[in-house]
Design a protein around this motif. Structure first.
Motif, PDB file in Angstrom:
ATOM      1  N   GLY A 239      21.031 -24.001  28.614  1.00 52.58           N
ATOM      2  CA  GLY A 239      21.000 -22.720  28.734  1.00 52.58           C
ATOM      3  C   GLY A 239      19.567 -21.948  28.715  1.00 52.58           C
ATOM      4  O   GLY A 239      19.534 -20.638  29.012  1.00 52.58           O
ATOM      5  N   LYS A 240      18.739 -22.941  29.079  1.00 51.96           N
ATOM      6  CA  LYS A 240      17.117 -22.116  29.277  1.00 51.96           C
ATOM      7  C   LYS A 240      16.806 -22.195  30.546  1.00 51.96           C
ATOM      8  O   LYS A 240      15.650 -21.724  30.867  1.00 51.96           O
ATOM      9  CB  LYS A 240      16.200 -22.965  28.255  1.00 51.96           C
ATOM     10  N   GLY A 241      17.669 -22.649  31.690  1.00 55.04           N
ATOM     11  CA  GLY A 241      17.023 -22.576  33.102  1.00 55.04           C
ATOM     12  C   GLY A 241      16.063 -23.548  33.219  1.00 55.04           C
ATOM     13  O   GLY A 241      15.078 -23.301  34.299  1.00 55.04           O
ATOM     14  N   VAL A 242      16.184 -24.877  32.553  1.00 51.46           N
ATOM     15  CA  VAL A 242      15.254 -25.779  32.973  1.00 51.46           C
ATOM     16  C   VAL A 242      15.891 -27.223  33.514  1.00 51.46           C
ATOM     17  O   VAL A 242      17.094 -27.293  33.533  1.00 51.46           O
ATOM     18  CB  VAL A 242      14.638 -26.476  31.524  1.00 51.46           C
ATOM     19  N   ILE A 243      15.254 -27.885  34.134  1.00 49.85           N
ATOM     20  CA  ILE A 243      15.748 -29.115  34.839  1.00 49.85           C
ATOM     21  C   ILE A 243      14.989 -30.313  33.949  1.00 49.85           C
ATOM     22  O   ILE A 243      13.685 -30.363  34.392  1.00 49.85           O
ATOM     23  CB  ILE A 243      15.657 -29.145  36.284  1.00 49.85           C
TER      24      ILE A 243
END
Lengths: 130, 269
Positions: free
Chosen positions: B240-244
């Motif tokens: 949910g942190k917008g990371v890949i």
């Protein structure tokens, strides 16, 4: 310096364009064109200068100094941009503000700035002076 | 995150401007505080001199109601300076450049991009310019204490904008995070698989009629792309942190590293 001298005198004369020192025939022609352009609707006035003479004719004499400084600044900025990007000899610079705009042209030794209202077609003025 | 997005998006915009019009030789942006945004094709020293020169001009242009636009015509080329909000876009072109086209780019397309960026994220453009000079400081997730509410608002806005472009495969901008195998030193990590939010995967699957998303295409802002397998993030710290999460091998292939942004879209068969 020359501009300042002229400006202070211009304020005293107000209506008539002020010429300093002698003029040549090409200058005369240019000034004649400027005089004609000045009569166009929306043209606020002009500043003409070269190494020998200068003339300022603005509708609002209280703005002479501000306009003269802007005229010099626009040409100097243009020259700096041209030098940095190797663009050669500058022909004209147009600076638009929210209320008015200024067209500055460099023609040999002559430097001309024409101040107009926002809605004026600058391309027509350039054509008229070239 | 929003600042980084702005930074990269504007740099990318400048590059694209030059790509679509090869007659544009230089293009960069600066604000009245002298901060610079550039795609690196123009030396910073040159830009700094120009910015200093314009500082005087802006002051003097108050005589005509404040600076709005400047066009310079010289024997070998032209320069256009367009004010867009608090930012000035400088475009240098060759003599043969199509004036109408340049005018469209500088007065319509770029302002539209900036407006879109403002819509995507509420971060002021002024702040964007400020971070640009600091140059891609990787954002550390753990230190970011953004309220959850703010994150969700950002996501909602992102989704709203994305919904306007439904014809394209849904793309997400995600920040690269290292994917390592912890104590086992990478033994448990597949070198051709990236991990992203399970919610994104679910969203894609719903969007594409429950088709299982097993592969994604990753694109960097420098134009490099790669296809690889995808799995949901297992570590709740990153979910949910917008990371890949990306293995080092893929990062090397894309010439990127932790903290940089990439575009990720699903591969639909």
């Amino acid at each position: 310096m020359m501009v300042k001298r002229k400006m202070s005198q211009e304020i005293t004369t107000e209506t008539e364009p002020l010429a300093i020192e002698e003029t040549t025939s090409s200058e005369s022609k240019l000034r004649k064109n400027l005089e004609e352009i000045k009569t166009h609707e929306g043209v606020i006035g002009y500043i003409f200068r070269n190494s020998k003479s200068a003339a300022i004719d603005l509708k609002d004499p209280t703005k002479i100094i501000d306009y003269a400084v802007l005229s010099s600044s626009s040409i100097e900025t243009g020259e700096e941009l041209s030098e940095l990007f190797d663009l050669g000899q500058i022909k004209n610079v147009v600076v638009e503000g929210k209320e008015a705009k200024v067209l500055s042209l460099v023609d040999n030794q002559n430097r001309i700035s024409i101040f107009t209202e926002k809605n004026i077609d600058i391309a027509k003025l350039i054509k008229k002076l070239s | 995150m929003a600042n980084e997005t702005y930074d990269l998006a504007l740099e990318s915009t400048l590059t694209e401007i030059q790509n679509i019009c090869p007659d544009i030789t230089h293009t960069f942006m600066f604000n009245e505080e002298g901060k610079i945004i550039t795609n690196q094709k123009t030396p910073k020293k040159t830009i700094s001199r120009i910015v200093a020169s314009f500082e005087g001009m802006f002051e003097k242009a108050k005589a005509i109601g404040g600076f709005d636009y400047m066009a310079l015509e010289a024997s070998k080329g032209r320069v256009y300076v367009t004010k867009i909000n608090d930012i000035h876009l400088v475009t240098v072109t060759s003599k043969k450049a199509d004036i109408q086209f340049i005018d469209t780019v500088t007065r319509i397309i770029v302002p539209a991009v900036l407006r879109l960026l403002e819509k995507i994220s509420p971060t002021p453009l002024k702040k964007l310019a400020e971070i640009t000079e600091e140059k891609h400081e990787p954002e550390i997730i753990e230190e970011t204490e953004e309220p959850a509410e703010e994150v969700s608002t950002e996501k909602q806005e992102e989704e709203t904008v994305e919904s306007e472009f439904q014809t394209e495969p849904q793309t997400h901008q995600l920040m690269v995070e290292n994917l390592s195998g912890g104590f086992l030193g990478g033994l448990l990590v597949s070198s051709d698989t990236v991990n992203i939010d399970s919610t994104i995967l679910t969203q894609w699957e719903e969007l594409y009629e429950n088709q299982k998303i097993e592969e994604v295409e990753i694109e960097t802002f420098h134009g490099k792309t790669i296809r690889c397998k995808v799995k949901p993030i297992k570590d709740s710290k990153y979910d949910g942190k917008g990371v890949i999460q990306m293995p080092e091998k893929i990062q090397q292939a894309l010439e990127i590293r932790k903290g940089e942004l990439v575009r990720v879209k699903p591969i639909i068969y």
